[in-house]
Design a protein around this motif. Structure first.
Motif, PDB file in Angstrom:
ATOM      1  N   GLY A 170       0.740  -1.060  -0.067  1.00 29.79           N
ATOM      2  CA  GLY A 170      -0.049   0.190  -0.256  1.00 29.79           C
ATOM      3  C   GLY A 170       0.710   1.320   0.028  1.00 29.79           C
ATOM      4  N   ILE A 171       2.185   1.082  -0.371  1.00 35.56           N
ATOM      5  CA  ILE A 171       3.089   2.145  -0.189  1.00 35.56           C
ATOM      6  C   ILE A 171       3.516   2.544  -1.758  1.00 35.56           C
ATOM      7  N   PRO A 172       3.476   3.722  -2.059  1.00 34.42           N
ATOM      8  CA  PRO A 172       3.717   4.119  -3.528  1.00 34.42           C
ATOM      9  C   PRO A 172       5.155   4.381  -3.737  1.00 34.42           C
ATOM     10  N   GLY A 173       5.909   3.339  -3.687  1.00 36.18           N
ATOM     11  CA  GLY A 173       7.287   3.608  -3.919  1.00 36.18           C
ATOM     12  C   GLY A 173       8.285   3.801  -2.814  1.00 36.18           C
ATOM     13  N   VAL A 174       9.599   3.395  -3.296  1.00 34.73           N
ATOM     14  CA  VAL A 174      10.604   3.653  -2.003  1.00 34.73           C
ATOM     15  C   VAL A 174      10.825   5.207  -1.991  1.00 34.73           C
ATOM     16  N   GLU A 175      11.549   5.526  -0.731  1.00 31.50           N
ATOM     17  CA  GLU A 175      11.686   6.995   0.000  1.00 31.50           C
ATOM     18  C   GLU A 175      12.435   7.838  -1.309  1.00 31.50           C
ATOM     19  N   TYR A 176      13.367   7.293  -1.893  1.00 35.04           N
ATOM     20  CA  TYR A 176      14.151   8.148  -2.734  1.00 35.04           C
ATOM     21  C   TYR A 176      13.575   8.012  -4.169  1.00 35.04           C
ATOM     22  N   PHE A 177      12.382   8.605  -4.595  1.00 40.12           N
ATOM     23  CA  PHE A 177      11.501   8.534  -5.425  1.00 40.12           C
ATOM     24  C   PHE A 177      12.083   8.955  -6.863  1.00 40.12           C
ATOM     25  N   ALA A 178      12.977   8.176  -7.398  1.00 46.30           N
ATOM     26  CA  ALA A 178      13.610   8.616  -8.608  1.00 46.30           C
ATOM     27  C   ALA A 178      12.883   7.887 -10.163  1.00 46.30           C
ATOM     28  N   HIS A 179      11.992   7.018  -9.907  1.00 42.28           N
ATOM     29  CA  HIS A 179      11.388   6.215 -10.862  1.00 42.28           C
ATOM     30  C   HIS A 179      11.013   7.001 -12.187  1.00 42.28           C
ATOM     31  N   ALA A 180      10.360   8.220 -12.063  1.00 42.67           N
ATOM     32  CA  ALA A 180      10.169   8.925 -13.404  1.00 42.67           C
ATOM     33  C   ALA A 180      10.924   9.527 -13.776  1.00 42.67           C
ATOM     34  N   PHE A 181      12.168   9.645 -13.174  1.00 42.91           N
ATOM     35  CA  PHE A 181      13.575  10.054 -13.806  1.00 42.91           C
ATOM     36  C   PHE A 181      14.465   9.130 -14.462  1.00 42.91           C
ATOM     37  N   GLU A 182      14.261   7.865 -13.790  1.00 48.59           N
ATOM     38  CA  GLU A 182      15.064   6.847 -14.317  1.00 48.59           C
ATOM     39  C   GLU A 182      14.248   6.371 -15.726  1.00 48.59           C
ATOM     40  N   GLU A 204      18.454  -1.282 -19.642  1.00 44.75           N
ATOM     41  CA  GLU A 204      19.541  -0.753 -20.299  1.00 44.75           C
ATOM     42  C   GLU A 204      18.920  -0.118 -21.613  1.00 44.75           C
ATOM     43  N   GLN A 205      17.725  -0.590 -22.144  1.00 41.12           N
ATOM     44  CA  GLN A 205      17.156  -0.007 -23.226  1.00 41.12           C
ATOM     45  C   GLN A 205      16.525   1.541 -22.902  1.00 41.12           C
ATOM     46  N   PHE A 206      16.184   1.867 -21.574  1.00 41.74           N
ATOM     47  CA  PHE A 206      15.788   2.813 -21.065  1.00 41.74           C
ATOM     48  C   PHE A 206      16.812   3.895 -20.467  1.00 41.74           C
ATOM     49  N   GLY A 207      18.036   3.432 -20.531  1.00 42.73           N
ATOM     50  CA  GLY A 207      18.981   4.273 -19.995  1.00 42.73           C
ATOM     51  C   GLY A 207      19.169   4.114 -18.561  1.00 42.73           C
TER      52      GLY A 207
END
Length: 298
Positions: A170-182, A204-207
């Motif tokens: 029920g948690i929206p991702g880990v604390e250092y939320f870099a998902h949409a930058f990675e 690797e395809q997404f960098g």
């Protein structure tokens, strides 16, 4: 009347006094997470030891490049939510301007702790003035992502995978939320909301990964990149790194993390209110079992 509580205590059994190994080799500092029995799950003992190691590398003018890796089969299984060394309720000498957490009530306790140990530490390491390289093999799950993502380069073995399955809690991702930058936004949503494993080749395809190699070639690949970097001027490397980090921040990376951090802790508080457990009733065993079932492995 004080709004503080009696400091929490916990039974903690550390399997090692050295959860992080440090080795200087010429211009390269090798920092190795050393809890292989628990797949390098990150307790506070390890996190503060990592900070000590990074500090040591920064303070040594002979070091030009830092390599972060994990001993054993996996890079990191994430935050420690189930080993005998789980030390959420232990005080440590703090590195950032946050109060101690053990005498804080209710949701304030975890909110205070994770500002330092997770979000704060990761931001501190991201800003290290020397280039950093993560060597990732096997699992890089949840909190493990945070350690890889703070590094400037990621080299992964061909059997590595990346995963953030904490929506199951029920948690929206880990604390250092870099998902949409990675990752691109739709891929980031797939990665986070489905919580499935992403192979090194797809990453690797997404960098998100700079280079993929066979597991037996991982150390040499890291060394080769580090030696190339070490041949450049120290200040040039620092300024180049700062310039690109600044672009990320102009795109909103820091403010996005600040906003997400509050969502993350709202989710912890909601779990506490609805289930009596801030992880929504999940633990290391249940999460590992669900991850393996989802991936179709035994």
């Amino acid at each position: 009347m004080s709004d503080l509580v009696e400091p929490r205590t916990a039974e903690i059994t550390y399997e090692t006094d050295t959860p992080v190994d440090y080795r200087a080799d010429g211009a390269i500092a090798w920092i190795t997470m050393n809890r292989p029995a628990y797949n390098n799950a990150q307790n506070s003992q390890m996190t503060y030891a990592l900070d000590d190691a990074f500090r040591r590398a920064v303070d040594d003018d002979a070091i030009k490049v830092i390599i972060l890796r994990g001993a054993g089969k996996h890079f990191s299984a994430g935050h420690d939510i189930g080993s005998p060394g789980r030390d959420v309720d232990k005080s440590f000498e703090r590195r950032l301007m946050w109060a101690d957490h053990v005498n804080k009530p209710a949701a304030e306790m975890l909110y205070t702790r994770e500002h330092e140990v997770y979000l704060g530490m990761c931001r501190r390491w991201r800003d290290i003035p020397k280039p950093t390289i993560a060597l990732v093999q096997g699992a890089c799950i949840a909190g493990g992502l945070m350690l890889a993502w703070v590094c400037d380069f990621v080299i992964a073995s061909d059997d590595a995978f990346f995963q953030d399955p904490v929506v199951r809690m029920g948690i929206p991702g880990v604390e250092y939320f870099a998902h949409a930058f990675e990752l691109p936004p739709r891929i980031a949503k797939e990665f986070l909301l489905l919580g499935e494993r992403m192979t090194a080749s797809r990453a690797e395809q997404f960098g998100m990964v700079n280079q993929m190699v066979a597991r037996e070639d991982l150390e040499q690949a890291g060394r080769a990149m580090a030696e190339k970097l070490a041949a450049y001027p120290r200040l040039g490397l620092w300024l180049g790194k700062q310039a690109i980090n600044h672009v990320e921040d102009l795109r909103g990376k820091r403010t996005a993390m600040d906003a997400h951090y509050h969502m993350h802790h709202f989710a912890h508080a909601q779990n506490d209110l609805t289930t009596g457990d801030r992880l929504g009733g999940q633990d290391a065993k249940s999460m590992a079992a669900a991850n393996k079932k989802q991936a179709g492995v035994s």
